[in-house]
Design an enzyme around this catalytic site. Structure first.
Site, PDB file in Angstrom:
ATOM      1  N   HIS A  18       0.921  -1.067  -0.169  1.00 20.09           N
ATOM      2  CA  HIS A  18       0.160   0.065  -0.027  1.00 20.09           C
ATOM      3  C   HIS A  18       0.898   1.274  -0.192  1.00 20.09           C
ATOM      4  CE1 HIS A  18       1.047   0.892   4.117  1.00 20.09           C
ATOM      5  NE2 HIS A  18       0.899  -0.155   4.337  1.00 20.09           N
ATOM      6  N   ARG A  69      -5.675   1.121   4.512  1.00 24.11           N
ATOM      7  CA  ARG A  69      -4.591   1.629   3.586  1.00 24.11           C
ATOM      8  C   ARG A  69      -4.473   0.871   2.572  1.00 24.11           C
ATOM      9  NH1 ARG A  69      -2.744  -0.193   8.762  1.00 24.11           N
ATOM     10  NH2 ARG A  69      -0.899  -1.276   8.736  1.00 24.11           N
ATOM     11  N   GLU A  96      -1.156  -6.519   7.659  1.00 17.78           N
ATOM     12  CA  GLU A  96       0.273  -6.336   8.181  1.00 17.78           C
ATOM     13  C   GLU A  96       0.545  -7.361   9.336  1.00 17.78           C
ATOM     14  OE1 GLU A  96       3.164  -5.994   8.105  1.00 17.78           O
ATOM     15  OE2 GLU A  96       3.401  -3.722   7.334  1.00 17.78           O
ATOM     16  N   HIS A 194       0.759  -5.509   2.470  1.00 17.86           N
ATOM     17  CA  HIS A 194       1.374  -4.904   3.518  1.00 17.86           C
ATOM     18  C   HIS A 194       2.986  -5.162   3.560  1.00 17.86           C
ATOM     19  CE1 HIS A 194      -2.085  -3.088   5.457  1.00 17.86           C
ATOM     20  NE2 HIS A 194      -2.732  -4.405   4.960  1.00 17.86           N
TER      21      HIS A 194
HETATM   22  O1  LIG Z   1       3.306  -1.782  10.622  1.00 22.20           O
HETATM   23  C1  LIG Z   1       4.206  -0.759  10.289  1.00 22.20           C
HETATM   24  O2  LIG Z   1       4.459   0.129  11.002  1.00 22.20           O
HETATM   25  C2  LIG Z   1       4.432  -0.591   8.960  1.00 22.20           C
HETATM   26  O3  LIG Z   1       3.371  -0.917   8.002  1.00 22.20           O
HETATM   27  C3  LIG Z   1       5.580  -1.706   8.646  1.00 22.20           C
HETATM   28  O4  LIG Z   1       6.705  -1.425   9.522  1.00 22.20           O
HETATM   29  P1  LIG Z   1       8.318  -1.821   9.462  1.00 22.20           P
HETATM   30  O5  LIG Z   1       8.679  -1.279   8.011  1.00 22.20           O
HETATM   31  O6  LIG Z   1       8.598  -1.183  10.593  1.00 22.20           O
HETATM   32  O7  LIG Z   1       8.190  -3.181   9.647  1.00 22.20           O
END
Ligand SMILES: O=C(O)[C@H](O)COP(=O)(O)O
Length: 266
Positions: A18, A69, A96, A194
């Protein structure tokens, strides 16, 4: 149609993380909190649609998570490629990874408090989960009581924090049992998901080792293509081919990698 394969045993899957979310912009761990796209993220979603359109791809079905998102990014892409009514399957299994107790915290402050190495382990290692989200966590109720999870995950499956390995335990069954058969049947598939749910699928497809998966950072809003054989193994040289301008892709990957450092105290 560009990007089409005459050989019916080859299968094309396009994936997109996203566009930048408001919490990506503010450098905050999001996980399962339903944060919308930032203005930049909305532009990235439009640009992803334009890129896919210019590459000539059309789809038979799309998959996404139940988080806004990803859904908004997918809708934006579908409008741009003139397929607004495409069949869309939404599943929590493509959400995610659940960031546990880190959810809602600043990545920079967390690195200042626990050290960069620990935060890198939490963010990028294969099997180190962040500390679990307890019931008194500010986002616990909002996530657990969200009606979109009425149909699942059930109590036993509902995560309180996930490593990449734990994330794979819900994404890979979905890939193998739901998406894979459609791909094999000849359908062209679009997946909008994600950073970490896609990392778990990529790790599986490209047989990336537990150690090497540390180095994979996915940019927001940049489509990439897999061409797979009938066993859903990538054809040689046909893994994770990013679409679009090379300099833009390189910068987007660096931006994700450097997130925790952007305002790190000296
Ligand atoms: O959940 C989150 O904060 C992001 O979408 C992914 O985060 P990261 O790059 O810190 O794993």
């Amino acid at each position: 149609m560009a990007g089409c394969c005459n050989d019916s045993s080859n299968h094309v899957v396009v994936m997109v993380r996203h566009g930048q979310s408001e919490w990506n912009r503010q450098n905050i761990f999001s996980g399962w909190v339903d944060i919308g796209l930032s203005p930049k993220g909305k532009h990235e979603a439009i640009a992803a649609g334009v890129t896919i359109k210019n590459s000539g791809y059309k789809f038979h079905i799309a998959y996404t998570s139940v988080l806004t998102r990803a859904e908004v990014t997918l809708d934006t892409i579908l409008n741009r490629i003139d397929q607004p009514n495409l069949e869309v399957v939404r599943s929590w299994r493509l959400n995610e990874r659940h960031y546990g107790a880190l959810t809602g915290l600043s990545k920079t402050e967390t690195a200042n408090k626990f050290g960069e190495e620990q935060v890198k382990l939490w963010r990028r290692s294969y099997d180190v989960p962040p500390p679990p989200m307890q019931e008194d966590h500010p986002y616990y109720k909002q996530i657990r009581e969200d009606p979109r999870y009425a149909e699942g995950p059930d109590d036993g499956e509902f995560p309180s924090s996930e490593s990449l390995k734990m994330t794979s335990e819900r994404t890979l069954p979905f890939w193998k049992q739901t998406i894979g058969p459609e791909v094999r049947s000849g359908k062209r598939v679009l997946i909008v998901s994600h950073g970490n749910s896609l990392r778990s699928i990529i790790k599986h497809l490209d047989r990336i080792s537990d150690a090497d998966i540390n180095n994979l950072n996915l940019p927001t809003g940049i489509p990439f293509v897999y061409t797979l054989d009938d066993k859903l193994h990538p054809l040689p040289g046909e893994s994770m081919k990013f679409l679009g301008d090379e300099a833009v892709i390189k910068k987007a990957i660096e931006d994700v990698k450097n997130q925790r450092r952007s305002t790190l105290k000296k």
